[in-house]
Write a protein that holds these residues in place. Structure first.
Motif, PDB file in Angstrom:
ATOM      1  N   ASP A 238       3.433   4.231  -7.147  1.00 17.98           N
ATOM      2  CA  ASP A 238       3.786   5.183  -8.207  1.00 17.98           C
ATOM      3  C   ASP A 238       4.889   4.627  -9.100  1.00 17.98           C
ATOM      4  O   ASP A 238       4.840   4.781 -10.323  1.00 17.98           O
ATOM      5  CB  ASP A 238       4.234   6.524  -7.607  1.00 17.98           C
ATOM      6  CG  ASP A 238       3.099   7.282  -6.936  1.00 17.98           C
ATOM      7  OD1 ASP A 238       1.917   6.933  -7.151  1.00 17.98           O
ATOM      8  OD2 ASP A 238       3.407   8.223  -6.173  1.00 17.98           O
TER       9      ASP A 238
ATOM     10  N   ARG B  34       0.841  -1.199   0.000  1.00 22.82           N
ATOM     11  CA  ARG B  34       0.000   0.000   0.000  1.00 22.82           C
ATOM     12  C   ARG B  34       0.878   1.253   0.000  1.00 22.82           C
ATOM     13  O   ARG B  34       0.395   2.369   0.094  1.00 22.82           O
ATOM     14  CB  ARG B  34      -0.976  -0.006   1.163  1.00 22.82           C
ATOM     15  CG  ARG B  34      -0.318   0.113   2.503  1.00 22.82           C
ATOM     16  CD  ARG B  34      -1.330   0.272   3.591  1.00 22.82           C
ATOM     17  NE  ARG B  34      -1.227  -0.850   4.506  1.00 22.82           N
ATOM     18  CZ  ARG B  34      -2.126  -1.146   5.401  1.00 22.82           C
ATOM     19  NH1 ARG B  34      -3.195  -0.424   5.509  1.00 22.82           N
ATOM     20  NH2 ARG B  34      -1.966  -2.155   6.200  1.00 22.82           N
ATOM     21  N   ASP B  35       2.174   1.037  -0.088  1.00 21.31           N
ATOM     22  CA  ASP B  35       3.141   2.136  -0.097  1.00 21.31           C
ATOM     23  C   ASP B  35       2.961   2.971  -1.365  1.00 21.31           C
ATOM     24  O   ASP B  35       3.145   2.483  -2.482  1.00 21.31           O
ATOM     25  CB  ASP B  35       4.560   1.547  -0.023  1.00 21.31           C
ATOM     26  CG  ASP B  35       5.631   2.603   0.079  1.00 21.31           C
ATOM     27  OD1 ASP B  35       5.770   3.406  -0.881  1.00 21.31           O
ATOM     28  OD2 ASP B  35       6.355   2.617   1.083  1.00 21.31           O
ATOM     29  N   ARG B  36       2.614   4.228  -1.192  1.00 16.87           N
ATOM     30  CA  ARG B  36       2.306   5.107  -2.322  1.00 16.87           C
ATOM     31  C   ARG B  36       3.486   5.244  -3.280  1.00 16.87           C
ATOM     32  O   ARG B  36       3.320   5.251  -4.494  1.00 16.87           O
ATOM     33  CB  ARG B  36       1.872   6.481  -1.802  1.00 16.87           C
ATOM     34  CG  ARG B  36       1.647   7.557  -2.830  1.00 16.87           C
ATOM     35  CD  ARG B  36       0.715   7.286  -4.002  1.00 16.87           C
ATOM     36  NE  ARG B  36      -0.456   6.520  -3.773  1.00 16.87           N
ATOM     37  CZ  ARG B  36      -1.060   5.771  -4.708  1.00 16.87           C
ATOM     38  NH1 ARG B  36      -0.586   5.697  -5.932  1.00 16.87           N
ATOM     39  NH2 ARG B  36      -2.144   5.102  -4.440  1.00 16.87           N
TER      40      ARG B  36
ATOM     41  N   ALA C 246      -2.070  -3.535  -5.358  1.00 19.94           N
ATOM     42  CA  ALA C 246      -2.347  -2.574  -4.289  1.00 19.94           C
ATOM     43  C   ALA C 246      -3.226  -3.250  -3.242  1.00 19.94           C
ATOM     44  O   ALA C 246      -4.144  -3.992  -3.563  1.00 19.94           O
ATOM     45  CB  ALA C 246      -3.044  -1.347  -4.846  1.00 19.94           C
TER      46      ALA C 246
END
Length: 108
Positions: A96, A90-92, A107
Motif C-alpha cells: 500500500d 508480500r506485506d500488504r 509483489a
C-alpha cells in the motif's frame, strides 16, 4: 524481505534477521534449522546484507506520507528509498505504501 539492487544482486536488510529471530521466538514461524543457521544459509547463497547506516535509521523516522507503523518495515522502507532499491514483499502495508508512490516494490 529482500531488495533487488540495480546490478541484479539480491540484498536483505539486517533488520530482517531480527524479525526472523522474533518470529521464531514467538513460534509464529517454524524453520527447518535454528534461525542463526537458517539465516547463515541465506547469506551463503549469495545474498548480501544491505547497508544500514545511522542516516537510514534516522530517515526511517521521517518517511513521507503514511508509512507503516512497524519499526522494521520503516527501516526496510528507508533503506530501499536511500539506496534506490526495489523491495520484494508480500506485506500488504508495504504494498500500500508503494501504491502511494513512496517505494518501488515487486509483489510476491
Amino acid at each position: 524481505m529482500a531488495a533487488v539492487a540495480g546490478n541484479g544482486g539480491i540484498l536483505v536488510s539486517p533488520i530482517s534477521a531480527w524479525e526472523i529471530g522474533l518470529l521464531c521466538a514467538r513460534s509464529s514461524i517454524t524453520l527447518s534449522r535454528p534461525p542463526q543457521a537458517w539465516f547463515g544459509d541465506v547469506m551463503e547463497s549469495g545474498v548480501v546484507l544491505a547497508p544500514l547506516p545511522p542516516s537510514v535509521l534516522l530517515e526511517s523516522s521521517f518517511l513521507p506520507g503514511t508509512p507503516p507503523r512497524d519499526p522494521a518495515d520503516r527501516i526496510i522502507s528507508a533503506t530501499a528509498r536511500a539506496f534506490g532499491y526495489r523491495l520484494m514483499t508480500r506485506d500488504r502495508l508495504l504494498l500500500d505504501y508503494s501504491q502511494a508512490g513512496h517505494l518501488d516494490v515487486i509483489a510476491c
